[in-house]
Design a protein around this motif. Structure first.
Motif, PDB file in Angstrom:
ATOM      1  N   ASP A  53       0.833  -1.210   0.000  1.00  0.00           N
ATOM      2  CA  ASP A  53       0.000   0.000   0.000  1.00  0.00           C
ATOM      3  C   ASP A  53       0.863   1.253   0.000  1.00  0.00           C
ATOM      4  OD1 ASP A  53      -2.193  -1.645   0.085  1.00  0.00           O
ATOM      5  OD2 ASP A  53      -2.610  -1.349   2.223  1.00  0.00           O
ATOM      6  N   ALA A  54       1.932   1.233   0.787  1.00  0.00           N
ATOM      7  CA  ALA A  54       2.798   2.407   0.885  1.00  0.00           C
ATOM      8  C   ALA A  54       3.507   2.695  -0.433  1.00  0.00           C
ATOM      9  CB  ALA A  54       3.821   2.194   2.002  1.00  0.00           C
ATOM     10  N   LEU A  55       4.057   1.668  -1.053  1.00  0.00           N
ATOM     11  CA  LEU A  55       4.787   1.861  -2.304  1.00  0.00           C
ATOM     12  C   LEU A  55       3.845   2.239  -3.447  1.00  0.00           C
ATOM     13  CD1 LEU A  55       7.328  -1.075  -1.926  1.00  0.00           C
ATOM     14  CD2 LEU A  55       7.854   1.379  -1.846  1.00  0.00           C
ATOM     15  N   GLU A  56       2.619   1.745  -3.396  1.00  0.00           N
ATOM     16  CA  GLU A  56       1.645   2.142  -4.423  1.00  0.00           C
ATOM     17  C   GLU A  56       1.295   3.627  -4.311  1.00  0.00           C
ATOM     18  OE1 GLU A  56      -0.715  -1.988  -5.546  1.00  0.00           O
ATOM     19  OE2 GLU A  56      -1.534  -0.698  -3.963  1.00  0.00           O
ATOM     20  N   LEU A  57       1.292   4.159  -3.099  1.00  0.00           N
ATOM     21  CA  LEU A  57       1.056   5.596  -2.940  1.00  0.00           C
ATOM     22  C   LEU A  57       2.166   6.406  -3.600  1.00  0.00           C
ATOM     23  CD1 LEU A  57      -0.141   5.779   0.791  1.00  0.00           C
ATOM     24  CD2 LEU A  57      -1.521   6.242  -1.249  1.00  0.00           C
ATOM     25  N   LEU A  98       9.689   6.276  -8.899  1.00  0.00           N
ATOM     26  CA  LEU A  98       8.787   6.545  -7.783  1.00  0.00           C
ATOM     27  C   LEU A  98       8.648   8.053  -7.578  1.00  0.00           C
ATOM     28  CD1 LEU A  98      10.044   3.858  -5.228  1.00  0.00           C
ATOM     29  CD2 LEU A  98       7.938   3.777  -6.598  1.00  0.00           C
ATOM     30  N   LYS A  99       7.520   8.431  -6.979  1.00  0.00           N
ATOM     31  CA  LYS A  99       7.247   9.845  -6.718  1.00  0.00           C
ATOM     32  C   LYS A  99       6.991  10.057  -5.232  1.00  0.00           C
ATOM     33  CE  LYS A  99       5.179  10.462 -11.296  1.00  0.00           C
ATOM     34  NZ  LYS A  99       5.573   9.096 -11.733  1.00  0.00           N
ATOM     35  N   GLY A 100       7.441  11.188  -4.735  1.00  0.00           N
ATOM     36  CA  GLY A 100       7.208  11.524  -3.339  1.00  0.00           C
ATOM     37  C   GLY A 100       5.728  11.570  -3.034  1.00  0.00           C
ATOM     38  N   ALA A 101       5.366  11.194  -1.804  1.00  0.00           N
ATOM     39  CA  ALA A 101       3.954  11.152  -1.427  1.00  0.00           C
ATOM     40  C   ALA A 101       3.817  11.194   0.092  1.00  0.00           C
ATOM     41  CB  ALA A 101       3.293   9.881  -1.967  1.00  0.00           C
ATOM     42  N   ARG A 102       2.630  11.475   0.530  1.00  0.00           N
ATOM     43  CA  ARG A 102       2.294  11.311   1.952  1.00  0.00           C
ATOM     44  C   ARG A 102       1.956   9.845   2.155  1.00  0.00           C
ATOM     45  NH1 ARG A 102      -2.782  11.193   4.020  1.00  0.00           N
ATOM     46  NH2 ARG A 102      -2.960  11.342   6.309  1.00  0.00           N
TER      47      ARG A 102
END
Length: 422
Positions: free
Chosen positions: A130-134, A154-158
């Protein structure tokens, strides 16, 4: 298969050197996947889990050079040949899943088998997924493998974690170092091993703030470079050997020990009547009276009482004056050592996530079976106090997390030997 034979009754006196942290080293080693330049780790523990992680990294094309008898590892990912972590290696150890984040971050793809390890309860991968999909990863499970891609990186995310998972925090932390933009990990794990990983990544050029708190912020960079990093002291090995003189008397100094690594544990020891003194070289431990006092214990994420010291604490409380209650909140199925302690004369009642331990005057040596890593060492500790001989079978678990147990305990007066079963 090896067994450990312990003959109880000998008091322990002297010094025990504490190794680098297994759980820290197993996260630091995959960090090499983030850079083409070499990562040098010092104070590496010499354990079977380290060999397993080495084999996994080498299967990906990482060059691993072992120096000083294995205490120094030089890892280089400049000529990787694969991004697939095969079942035959990954099944041996849970920490194998820590290659997922770094592979996605640098190579934008990974195929990683679902992991194995001790059978102490469910440790699902969905928090990691779930975290990596965000962060933009596309992950699907096929035939027991996670097939992951991050087209364009990958892109930065909350990233709010529903549970303060150490492994998920480590995977996301490594992945975020090369992600585009800023990643904020909320409800992050706070363990010293997380802090150690962040320090290593920062030495490699990562921009990280907030490690050791529940919110970690990472500003992605284009590349990471070379670094040399010492592995932090193993707080679980430290806590284990701090308990040893409580079982059979004497005074032991654990070299390299630091109070900040085991604060909650030391608070319980103090309540149980155990003196812990900080020295220039480490921590010195001695029981104040003839036997420890009963205390209640609840396992919690750091900075709470560590689940990895629960089995050892239970063994000590078997000899305490009074009744103790242990509540296991981290892993289900983590009281499997209780029936083995009962074979040695302990009085333990287990119901769900609770264990009630009624202290007894003495334990008796018996043949027992190690069910997991920490259970195995708890039985050895119990054997130090037991009358007669205790034979701990299936100690291959032990070698995953403790180096030279027999030598370290023998050096301070224990009667302990390893034997090869016929």
């Amino acid at each position: 298969m090896d067994s450990i034979i312990v003959t109880g009754g000998s008091s322990l006196n002297g010094q025990i050197p504490i190794a680098g942290a297994k759980n820290a080293a197993l996260a630091l080693m995959p960090a090499t996947l983030l850079s083409e330049e070499p990562l040098t780790l010092t104070n590496v523990p010499r354990l079977s889990d380290i060999k397993t992680m080495t084999a996994l990294l080498e299967s990906l094309g990482v060059e691993v050079t072992s120096l000083q008898g294995g205490k120094v590892q030089v890892l280089s990912s400049h000529a990787m040949t694969s991004t697939r972590a095969d079942y035959e290696i990954v099944r041996k150890m849970r920490a194998s899943n820590l290659v997922l984040g770094p592979l996605l971050a640098r190579h934008h793809e990974a195929i990683v088998s679902l992991p194995g390890g001790c059978a102490i309860g469910a440790r699902p991968m969905d928090i990691h997924i779930d975290a990596l999909e965000l962060m933009g990863a596309q992950i699907e499970l096929r035939d027991g493998y996670l097939h992951a891609k991050a087209p364009g990186g990958l892109k930065g995310a909350r990233v709010p974690l529903r549970f303060a998972s150490v492994g998920a925090t480590e995977n996301v932390l490594m992945a975020a170092t090369l992600a585009k933009g800023t990643t904020v990990i909320e409800n992050a794990a706070r363990e010293p091993e997380i802090v150690d990983l962040a320090r290593c990544l920062r030495a490699m050029g990562a921009q990280i703030a907030g490690e050791g708190t529940s919110t970690i912020e990472v500003q992605g960079v284009d590349r990471l470079g070379a670094a040399t990093h010492p592995v932090v002291t193993d707080r679980i090995e430290l806590g284990t050997y701090m308990l040893a003189p409580v079982f059979c008397g004497g005074e032991v100094e654990c070299l390299g020990g630091k109070l900040e690594l085991v604060t909650a544990f030391v608070e319980k020891l103090d309540a149980a009547g155990v003196d812990v003194t900080e020295t220039d070289a480490g921590l010195k431990v001695k029981l104040r009276g003839d036997r420890p006092r009963a205390v209640d214990v609840v396992t919690e994420p750091f900075p709470g009482f560590p689940t990895d010291l629960q089995a050892q604490m239970m063994a000590m409380l078997c000899l305490a004056d009074g009744t103790s209650v242990l509540e296991e909140r981290i892993f289900e199925n983590r009281f499997m050592h209780a029936p083995e302690l009962v074979r040695m004369g302990a009085n333990i009642e287990v119901q769900g996530g609770y264990a009630k331990v009624h202290g007894v005057d003495r334990l008796k040596g018996a043949p027992v079976m190690a069910t997991d890593l920490r259970a195995s060492v708890s039985l050895i500790l119990a054997g130090l106090a037991a009358e007669g001989e205790t034979r701990v079978n299936r100690v291959y678990h032990l070698d995953r997390g403790y180096e030279n147990v027999e030598q370290k305990l023998s050096a301070v007066g224990a009667k302990i030997e390893r034997v090869r079963d016929a």
